[in-house]
Design an enzyme around this catalytic site. Structure first.
Site, short mmCIF file in Angstrom:
data_model
loop_
_atom_site.label_atom_id
_atom_site.label_comp_id
_atom_site.label_asym_id
_atom_site.label_seq_id
_atom_site.Cartn_x
_atom_site.Cartn_y
_atom_site.Cartn_z
N HIS A 151 0.83 -1.21 0.00
CA HIS A 151 0.00 0.00 0.00
C HIS A 151 0.87 1.26 0.00
CE1 HIS A 151 -3.36 2.64 1.13
NE2 HIS A 151 -2.50 3.19 1.98
N GLU A 152 1.88 1.27 0.86
CA GLU A 152 2.77 2.44 0.93
C GLU A 152 3.55 2.62 -0.38
OE1 GLU A 152 2.25 4.58 3.15
OE2 GLU A 152 1.00 3.24 4.34
N HIS A 155 1.58 4.43 -2.94
CA HIS A 155 1.61 5.90 -2.78
C HIS A 155 2.85 6.49 -3.46
CE1 HIS A 155 -1.85 6.30 -0.25
NE2 HIS A 155 -1.35 5.54 0.72
#
Length: 181
Positions: A151-152, A155
């Site tokens: 998820h990070e 980003h």
């Protein structure tokens, strides 16, 4: 009917949105400065002051935002002698490779067992950072940690970190201007 996403186009859209956000913010700062200057009859003093604050805040954020964020949360570089942090390094390396990143982001850790959290910061992929808490490392298994790191990394790949860095800078400029009033 099939649905496909062009991630390169999405990335370009994010950059365009970021540029528009900065331009709108600068226009608002100029407008507020002009309004105050007209009220007090001292054109263009506040206009230049507000614009200077916005520009300086944005430049500082773009050049040092990552370091400021890491220092503010008391993050440290991940250690190679800690098994959990070594596993984190392996996860970040594997997922960065899978995401097609030229190089994996730097890895930082916040010594806080009471919180399960992670974030990504930086201006672009080449100088990005993934930061996790020790609570995350102790509480989640490898698969769960991989989900958080994935998820990070999304980003970072989608340039959300640039947008968040600029939003933080703009918010900081508003706080500075508000404190002057």
């Amino acid at each position: 009917m099939s649905f496909t996403v062009d991630f390169y186009e999405e990335s370009r859209k994010n950059v365009r949105k970021t540029i528009v956000l900065v331009m709108v913010f600068l226009a608002l700062m100029i407008a507020f400065g002009l309004i105050i200057d007209l009220i007090f009859g001292i054109l263009p003093v506040f206009t230049f002051v507000f614009l200077a604050i916005a520009l300086v805040q944005t430049l500082i954020s773009l050049s040092s935002g990552k370091d400021i964020v890491l220092k503010s949360v008391k993050a440290r570089e991940a250690r190679t002698d800690d098994p959990e942090e070594r596993q984190l390094r392996n996860i970040v390396d594997e997922l960065s490779l899978a995401a097609g990143m030229a190089k994996p982001p730097e890895i930082y850790v916040i010594d806080d067992d009471s919180v399960i959290n992670a974030f990504a910061t930086g201006r672009k992929q080449e100088n990005s950072v993934v930061c996790v808490t020790t609570g995350l490392l102790k509480s989640l298994d490898r698969e769960e940690t991989s989900g958080v790191i994935g998820h990070e990394l999304s980003h970072i790949v989608n340039r959300d970190i640039l947008l968040m860095t600029l939003i933080s800078a703009l918010l900081g400029a508003v706080v500075i201007v508000q404190s002057l009033a």
